[in-house]
Design a protein around this motif. Structure first.
Motif, PDB file in Angstrom:
ATOM      1  N   PRO A 148       0.832  -1.209   0.000  1.00  0.00           N
ATOM      2  CA  PRO A 148       0.000   0.000   0.000  1.00  0.00           C
ATOM      3  C   PRO A 148       0.866   1.258   0.000  1.00  0.00           C
ATOM      4  O   PRO A 148       2.020   1.242   0.438  1.00  0.00           O
ATOM      5  N   ARG A 149       0.289   2.356  -0.484  1.00  0.00           N
ATOM      6  CA  ARG A 149       1.010   3.626  -0.548  1.00  0.00           C
ATOM      7  C   ARG A 149       0.328   4.742   0.241  1.00  0.00           C
ATOM      8  O   ARG A 149       0.858   5.841   0.307  1.00  0.00           O
ATOM      9  N   CYS A 150      -0.832   4.474   0.812  1.00  0.00           N
ATOM     10  CA  CYS A 150      -1.521   5.475   1.607  1.00  0.00           C
ATOM     11  C   CYS A 150      -2.486   4.771   2.555  1.00  0.00           C
ATOM     12  O   CYS A 150      -2.709   3.553   2.456  1.00  0.00           O
ATOM     13  N   ALA A 151      -3.072   5.553   3.454  1.00  0.00           N
ATOM     14  CA  ALA A 151      -3.971   4.982   4.451  1.00  0.00           C
ATOM     15  C   ALA A 151      -5.215   4.374   3.808  1.00  0.00           C
ATOM     16  O   ALA A 151      -5.731   3.350   4.281  1.00  0.00           O
ATOM     17  N   GLU A 152      -5.703   4.989   2.733  1.00  0.00           N
ATOM     18  CA  GLU A 152      -6.894   4.458   2.070  1.00  0.00           C
ATOM     19  C   GLU A 152      -6.645   3.061   1.505  1.00  0.00           C
ATOM     20  O   GLU A 152      -7.534   2.204   1.529  1.00  0.00           O
ATOM     21  N   ASP A 153      -5.417   2.824   0.993  1.00  0.00           N
ATOM     22  CA  ASP A 153      -5.081   1.493   0.506  1.00  0.00           C
ATOM     23  C   ASP A 153      -5.135   0.470   1.637  1.00  0.00           C
ATOM     24  O   ASP A 153      -5.627  -0.649   1.464  1.00  0.00           O
ATOM     25  N   VAL A 154      -4.612   0.866   2.798  1.00  0.00           N
ATOM     26  CA  VAL A 154      -4.601  -0.045   3.944  1.00  0.00           C
ATOM     27  C   VAL A 154      -6.027  -0.392   4.365  1.00  0.00           C
ATOM     28  O   VAL A 154      -6.352  -1.556   4.627  1.00  0.00           O
ATOM     29  N   VAL A 155      -6.898   0.629   4.426  1.00  0.00           N
ATOM     30  CA  VAL A 155      -8.291   0.393   4.813  1.00  0.00           C
ATOM     31  C   VAL A 155      -8.973  -0.543   3.824  1.00  0.00           C
ATOM     32  O   VAL A 155      -9.702  -1.476   4.208  1.00  0.00           O
ATOM     33  N   GLU A 156      -8.735  -0.321   2.529  1.00  0.00           N
ATOM     34  CA  GLU A 156      -9.381  -1.153   1.514  1.00  0.00           C
ATOM     35  C   GLU A 156      -8.889  -2.599   1.585  1.00  0.00           C
ATOM     36  O   GLU A 156      -9.672  -3.550   1.463  1.00  0.00           O
ATOM     37  N   ILE A 157      -7.587  -2.785   1.789  1.00  0.00           N
ATOM     38  CA  ILE A 157      -7.039  -4.138   1.861  1.00  0.00           C
ATOM     39  C   ILE A 157      -7.580  -4.868   3.086  1.00  0.00           C
ATOM     40  O   ILE A 157      -7.948  -6.056   3.019  1.00  0.00           O
ATOM     41  N   LEU A 158      -7.659  -4.192   4.219  1.00  0.00           N
ATOM     42  CA  LEU A 158      -8.204  -4.824   5.425  1.00  0.00           C
ATOM     43  C   LEU A 158      -9.684  -5.153   5.248  1.00  0.00           C
ATOM     44  O   LEU A 158     -10.162  -6.177   5.753  1.00  0.00           O
ATOM     45  N   SER A 159     -10.413  -4.293   4.556  1.00  0.00           N
ATOM     46  CA  SER A 159     -11.822  -4.575   4.291  1.00  0.00           C
ATOM     47  C   SER A 159     -11.970  -5.829   3.436  1.00  0.00           C
ATOM     48  O   SER A 159     -12.829  -6.683   3.705  1.00  0.00           O
ATOM     49  N   GLN A 160     -11.137  -5.941   2.387  1.00  0.00           N
ATOM     50  CA  GLN A 160     -11.179  -7.130   1.547  1.00  0.00           C
ATOM     51  C   GLN A 160     -10.811  -8.378   2.342  1.00  0.00           C
ATOM     52  O   GLN A 160     -11.436  -9.440   2.196  1.00  0.00           O
ATOM     53  N   ALA A 161      -9.791  -8.253   3.202  1.00  0.00           N
ATOM     54  CA  ALA A 161      -9.363  -9.404   4.003  1.00  0.00           C
ATOM     55  C   ALA A 161     -10.459  -9.818   4.980  1.00  0.00           C
ATOM     56  O   ALA A 161     -10.691 -11.017   5.192  1.00  0.00           O
ATOM     57  N   LYS A 162     -11.142  -8.847   5.579  1.00  0.00           N
ATOM     58  CA  LYS A 162     -12.222  -9.167   6.524  1.00  0.00           C
ATOM     59  C   LYS A 162     -13.383  -9.859   5.817  1.00  0.00           C
ATOM     60  O   LYS A 162     -13.940 -10.844   6.331  1.00  0.00           O
ATOM     61  N   ASP A 163     -13.727  -9.377   4.637  1.00  0.00           N
ATOM     62  CA  ASP A 163     -14.842  -9.974   3.904  1.00  0.00           C
ATOM     63  C   ASP A 163     -14.523 -11.383   3.424  1.00  0.00           C
ATOM     64  O   ASP A 163     -15.426 -12.216   3.291  1.00  0.00           O
ATOM     65  N   ASN A 164     -13.242 -11.637   3.137  1.00  0.00           N
ATOM     66  CA  ASN A 164     -12.843 -12.946   2.613  1.00  0.00           C
ATOM     67  C   ASN A 164     -12.211 -13.839   3.673  1.00  0.00           C
ATOM     68  O   ASN A 164     -11.635 -14.878   3.339  1.00  0.00           O
ATOM     69  N   TYR A 165     -12.295 -13.422   4.948  1.00  0.00           N
ATOM     70  CA  TYR A 165     -11.791 -14.220   6.065  1.00  0.00           C
ATOM     71  C   TYR A 165     -10.321 -14.598   5.873  1.00  0.00           C
ATOM     72  O   TYR A 165      -9.908 -15.745   6.045  1.00  0.00           O
ATOM     73  N   THR A 166      -9.526 -13.608   5.506  1.00  0.00           N
ATOM     74  CA  THR A 166      -8.105 -13.810   5.244  1.00  0.00           C
ATOM     75  C   THR A 166      -7.276 -13.067   6.284  1.00  0.00           C
ATOM     76  O   THR A 166      -7.571 -11.914   6.610  1.00  0.00           O
ATOM     77  N   GLN A 167      -6.251 -13.725   6.775  1.00  0.00           N
ATOM     78  CA  GLN A 167      -5.371 -13.075   7.745  1.00  0.00           C
ATOM     79  C   GLN A 167      -4.319 -12.233   7.030  1.00  0.00           C
ATOM     80  O   GLN A 167      -3.884 -12.551   5.922  1.00  0.00           O
ATOM     81  N   VAL A 168      -3.906 -11.164   7.701  1.00  0.00           N
ATOM     82  CA  VAL A 168      -2.954 -10.210   7.133  1.00  0.00           C
ATOM     83  C   VAL A 168      -1.766 -10.063   8.075  1.00  0.00           C
ATOM     84  O   VAL A 168      -1.940  -9.899   9.287  1.00  0.00           O
ATOM     85  N   LYS A 169      -0.568 -10.128   7.508  1.00  0.00           N
ATOM     86  CA  LYS A 169       0.657  -9.896   8.270  1.00  0.00           C
ATOM     87  C   LYS A 169       1.230  -8.543   7.861  1.00  0.00           C
ATOM     88  O   LYS A 169       1.569  -8.330   6.695  1.00  0.00           O
ATOM     89  N   VAL A 170       1.346  -7.629   8.818  1.00  0.00           N
ATOM     90  CA  VAL A 170       1.824  -6.274   8.555  1.00  0.00           C
ATOM     91  C   VAL A 170       3.306  -6.194   8.901  1.00  0.00           C
ATOM     92  O   VAL A 170       3.705  -6.483  10.032  1.00  0.00           O
ATOM     93  N   VAL A 171       4.131  -5.809   7.925  1.00  0.00           N
ATOM     94  CA  VAL A 171       5.572  -5.719   8.115  1.00  0.00           C
ATOM     95  C   VAL A 171       6.078  -4.432   7.469  1.00  0.00           C
ATOM     96  O   VAL A 171       5.358  -3.754   6.740  1.00  0.00           O
ATOM     97  N   GLY A 172       7.349  -4.131   7.739  1.00  0.00           N
ATOM     98  CA  GLY A 172       7.956  -2.924   7.198  1.00  0.00           C
ATOM     99  C   GLY A 172       9.017  -3.150   6.160  1.00  0.00           C
ATOM    100  O   GLY A 172       9.604  -2.190   5.638  1.00  0.00           O
ATOM    101  N   GLY A 173       9.331  -4.407   5.852  1.00  0.00           N
ATOM    102  CA  GLY A 173      10.267  -4.695   4.775  1.00  0.00           C
ATOM    103  C   GLY A 173      11.716  -4.786   5.175  1.00  0.00           C
ATOM    104  O   GLY A 173      12.560  -5.141   4.344  1.00  0.00           O
TER     105      GLY A 173
END
Length: 504
Positions: free
Chosen positions: A32-57
């Motif tokens: 992601p490149r902005c906060a809106e991207d993060v919100v959208e990705i988390l929304s997709q993950a929540k709807d599809n019951y997918t876990q997300v690992k947040v890292v900094g690279g």
């Protein structure tokens, strides 16, 4: 003997090329490149019951199932705001600490950190509770902007702001929280006026250090020791405050010599790991060359003015780091020396020791992360680091347990590092405030959408009712589409989108 050596050498070379050209897949990684991207990705993950690992690279990413998503924030690395008069800076989570420090240096400010520190991104440093000779990163942070993952009860991912004054429990869970509490999108730091230090390095014997240990740590702000257990020599570096009027900066040529020696030490270590882990004699030779190179680095830096933070390679987070009471260090070094004599094949690199100043006052009581390694008794302490049991060397679990038992007997607490294996039972016995951390985790992420990309194993087990809901949700998701193409198209359309925040 010769046949066995060449067989192990060929096996090591084959393993190196296989890991280089055919790395193990680690699932899908989104940037992601902005906060809106993060919100959208988390929304997709929540709807599809997918876990997300947040890292900094900048921290080694733990392996995870192919159906999970890794959310890499390394491209969210912009400076958001800077107030020189208030000594406050706001940065995105993907910015490296060295980059932030160089920006602050231009306005005569600095973070209140010192000593050798891995050059991590801000979000990685928060996730593992970065530790320096003057304390933790937590005392530098005023507040954070985060995205909460939401839950299946109808609460969507949302933006929120936490500070130590209004959300102390959430902040204590976020720091050293291994990326499991919330997604950080902006961090506000409180800076200090820029100052410089002087390093004085020299070679001494281990016996002299052990005999005068009670005086060594009182002669300067902090000390750094480099010791190869099969040698009596120790590189001892004293760090002291420097009078700006007599400061002598390190010359360009001298600095290049230091960088060259540091690169040689790093190269020797990599060769040692991949090629000679099964050849104790050659491994010992390369380890001695590494020690000499590190002594050359310290010698070239000696008697010059430096910034208090000395950034080192991120590979240091792959080893094992222990926090110990300062008086326990001399007997521990004696025990390590005897243990190494019985296990010469294990000792393939020098051991690093850094002393720390004791934290006092409100910093300890008000800003104590729940999962931050800490000693029961406050006072001077030290960290001991080694990288003798990396996965590439196929370590013997019995030898690992024997060495770690020596550190536990000395009152040591293991700090967060790459590829560490954890379990809820282990964490509950190690951290007294583990239950408080679980309570915050259950409040902000009850559906366990966020998982950890920093350790192996389970950090948190949801309550039984939530676990059943999670299992049924995964069963439903087997027939549901994950819609990851929508996420990719979203990112492609927002590569050049403006940032949400404005400068102060």
């Amino acid at each position: 003997m010769k046949t066995s050596f060449f067989g192990s050498l060929i096996s090591s070379i084959r393993h190196f090329f296989e890991s280089f050209f055919y790395p193990c897949p680690k699932g899908e990684v989104l940037y992601p490149r902005c906060a809106e991207d993060v919100v959208e990705i988390l929304s997709q993950a929540k709807d599809n019951y997918t876990q997300v690992k947040v890292v900094g690279g900048t921290f080694p990413l733990s392996s995870h199932p192919s159906e999970d998503i890794a959310l890499n924030l390394q491209f969210m690395d912009k400076l958001i705001g800077l107030d020189v008069h208030q000594q406050i800076v706001i940065a995105e989570p993907g910015m490296r600490l060295s980059h932030l420090n160089s920006i602050l240096e231009t306005v005569n400010l600095a973070l209140d950190l010192a000593g050798p520190i891995p050059d991590l991104s801000i979000v990685d440093a928060i996730a593992i509770g970065l530790l320096g000779s003057t304390g933790t990163l937590a005392k530098n942070v005023l507040n954070v902007e985060v995205v909460l993952p939401g839950n299946s009860g109808g609460r969507a991912p949302e933006l929120n702001s936490w500070s130590w004054t209004t959300n102390s429990s959430q902040m204590s869970a976020l720091f050293s929280g291994l990326g499991l509490v919330a997604v950080v999108i902006a961090v506000t730091f409180k800076c200090v006026p820029l100052y410089r230090v002087c390093e004085v390095s020299y070679l001494t014997s281990l016996r002299d250090i052990l005999e005068s240990w009670s005086l060594v740590h009182r002669t300067s702000l902090s000390q750094h020791l480099i010791w190869y257990p099969f040698s009596e020599l120790v590189v001892l570096t004293h760090t002291s405050l420097l009078n700006r009027n007599v400061a002598v900066a390190q010359s360009y040529i001298n600095r290049q010599f230091s960088n060259c020696s540091r690169s040689i030490a790093k190269l020797m270590r990599k060769i040692n790991i991949f090629l000679f882990s099964s050849a104790p004699f050659l491994s010992s030779v390369l380890a001695r060359i590494q020690f000499i190179s590190l002594w050359s680095v310290a010698k070239n830096r000696s008697d010059h003015a430096h910034l208090p933070i000395s950034f080192c390679d991120c590979d240091t987070v792959r080893g094992s780091s222990w926090l110990l009471p300062l008086p326990s260090v001399p007997p521990l070094l004696c025990s390590i020396s005897h243990w190494c004599s019985a296990h010469p094949a294990v000792v393939s690199s020098p051991l690093h020791i850094n002393t720390m100043q004791g934290e006092e006052g409100e910093t300890v009581t008000d800003r104590s992360p729940y999962l931050q390694p800490a000693l029961e008794e406050k006072g001077p302490s030290a960290t001991v680091w080694y990288d003798w049991f990396l996965p590439e060397s196929a370590p013997d679990p019995l030898e690992v347990a024997q060495l770690e038992e020596m550190f536990h007997s000395a009152g040591g607490i293991k700090c967060w590092s790459g590829e560490r294996i954890v379990s809820p039972l282990l964490l509950s016995s190690t951290f007294p405030k583990y239950r408080s951390w679980c309570q915050v985790k259950n409040e902000v992420d009850p559906d366990s959408i966020l998982s950890s990309g920093y350790v192996q194993g389970s950090v948190w087990l949801p309550p039984p009712s939530k676990g059943k809901e999670r299992s049924s949700s995964k069963a439903k998701s087997a027939t549901a589409s994950r819609n990851t193409s929508a996420i990719h198209s979203l990112q492609a359309s927002r590569d050049t989108s403006p940032q949400r925040y404005t400068s102060i």
